[in-house]
Design an enzyme around this catalytic site. Structure first.
Site, PDB file in Angstrom:
ATOM      1  N   LEU A 102       0.799  -1.225  -0.164  1.00 54.68           N
ATOM      2  CA  LEU A 102      -0.072   0.119  -0.004  1.00 54.68           C
ATOM      3  C   LEU A 102       0.837   1.167  -0.118  1.00 54.68           C
ATOM      4  O   LEU A 102       2.055   1.297   0.653  1.00 54.68           O
ATOM      5  CB  LEU A 102      -0.985   0.014   1.217  1.00 54.68           C
ATOM      6  N   ASP A 103       0.678   2.230  -0.736  1.00 54.63           N
ATOM      7  CA  ASP A 103       1.285   3.263  -0.604  1.00 54.63           C
ATOM      8  C   ASP A 103       1.479   4.093   0.517  1.00 54.63           C
ATOM      9  O   ASP A 103       0.798   3.751   1.390  1.00 54.63           O
ATOM     10  CB  ASP A 103       0.658   4.557  -1.676  1.00 54.63           C
ATOM     11  N   TYR A 104       2.587   4.708   0.733  1.00 51.40           N
ATOM     12  CA  TYR A 104       2.748   5.652   2.091  1.00 51.40           C
ATOM     13  C   TYR A 104       1.509   6.469   2.484  1.00 51.40           C
ATOM     14  O   TYR A 104       1.110   6.404   3.601  1.00 51.40           O
ATOM     15  CB  TYR A 104       3.893   6.672   1.947  1.00 51.40           C
TER      16      TYR A 104
END
Ligand code: URA
Length: 246
Positions: A102-104
């Site tokens: 999952l992206d930052y």
């Protein structure tokens, strides 16, 4: 890959220092060859490691789900000193890694495991496990824009597979909408890029489902172990091609 003395200590053979002595004494073999050098690295999941001829216990397999907050990275370490997911797993001694990233800036349901086979199964592109997100976007997309997402849209790395997209919440006055979107792939920053492509950039992104597994009311930053039936259900979702919507 990990240093041999660390693997041995983690498997409960002895203290790290004692394990170093065992290695130096020639008691440790990796794939049938004696290893005396302390810096040697091995992979506990695939290498056969023995101490005095006895194979070490392989690490217990664990399966977790967490509600990742935004502002946390899914890597094992971060040179910039940002928060990492393992900061949110008190008491978990096993080295787990995320099943798909999952992206930052993305929050929500993240699976973590030390079972590499399970992780590969669920993230393999041909298995089409559905992932559902709530995307709060700038502006209110027209139905025709959602249809483009549903049919497949051109991104720099090719057309996306058919997806589901529907209105979850619309605030015309504020000029924002939350769209529920289910995708069957897992390309880098895919949901953000899909909304960019229809001219409605994502302001907030949250994954609420992975296969049949829902985030439900798990609090932000919390985690729990999956049940045996949840693990089986996820495996089945990857193995059955029924989950693949065309
Ligand atoms: N799509 C994105 O754009 N970001 C994620 O983190 C997951 C899916």
């Amino acid at each position: 890959m990990e240093r041999l003395q660390k693997i041995l200590a983690a498997a409960g053979v002895a203290s790290r220092r004692k394990c170093e002595e065992l290695i130096a004494s020639g008691a440790v073999e990796v794939n049938g060859k004696v290893v005396r050098e302390l810096g040697t690295k091995a992979d506990p999941a695939t290498d056969e490691i023995t101490v005095k001829g006895k194979r070490i216990a392989s690490e217990k397999k664990i399966y977790l789900m967490m509600n990742k907050p935004k502002g946390v990275i899914t890597s094992a370490s971060d040179p910039k000193g940002r928060k990492i997911v393992s900061d949110f797993l008190p008491g978990i001694k096993e080295r787990v890694y995320p099943v798909g990233r999952l992206d930052y800036d993305t929050e929500g349901l993240l699976l973590l495991t030390n079972d590499g086979e399970f992780a590969n199964l669920l993230t393999h592109p041909s298995h089409h496990v559905p992932k559902t997100y709530l995307a709060t976007v700038k502006g209110v997309p027209h139905g025709s824009a959602l249809e483009r997402l549903q049919k497949g849209i051109k991104l720099e790395d090719g057309m996306t597979a058919p997806a589901e997209a529907d209105y979850h919440d619309v605030d015309v006055d504020a000029g924002v909408a939350t769209i529920s979107i289910t995708i069957y792939e897992g390309r880098n920053r895919q949901v953000r890029r899909m909304f960019d492509a229809i001219g409605h950039p994502v302001a907030r992104l949250k994954r609420i489902k992975f296969g049949h597994l829902g985030l439900e009311n798990m609090q932000r930053g919390k985690f729990r172990h999956l049940t045996l039936s949840e693990i089986k259900e996820l495996r089945d979702a990857a193995l059955s091609h029924n989950s693949h919507k065309k």
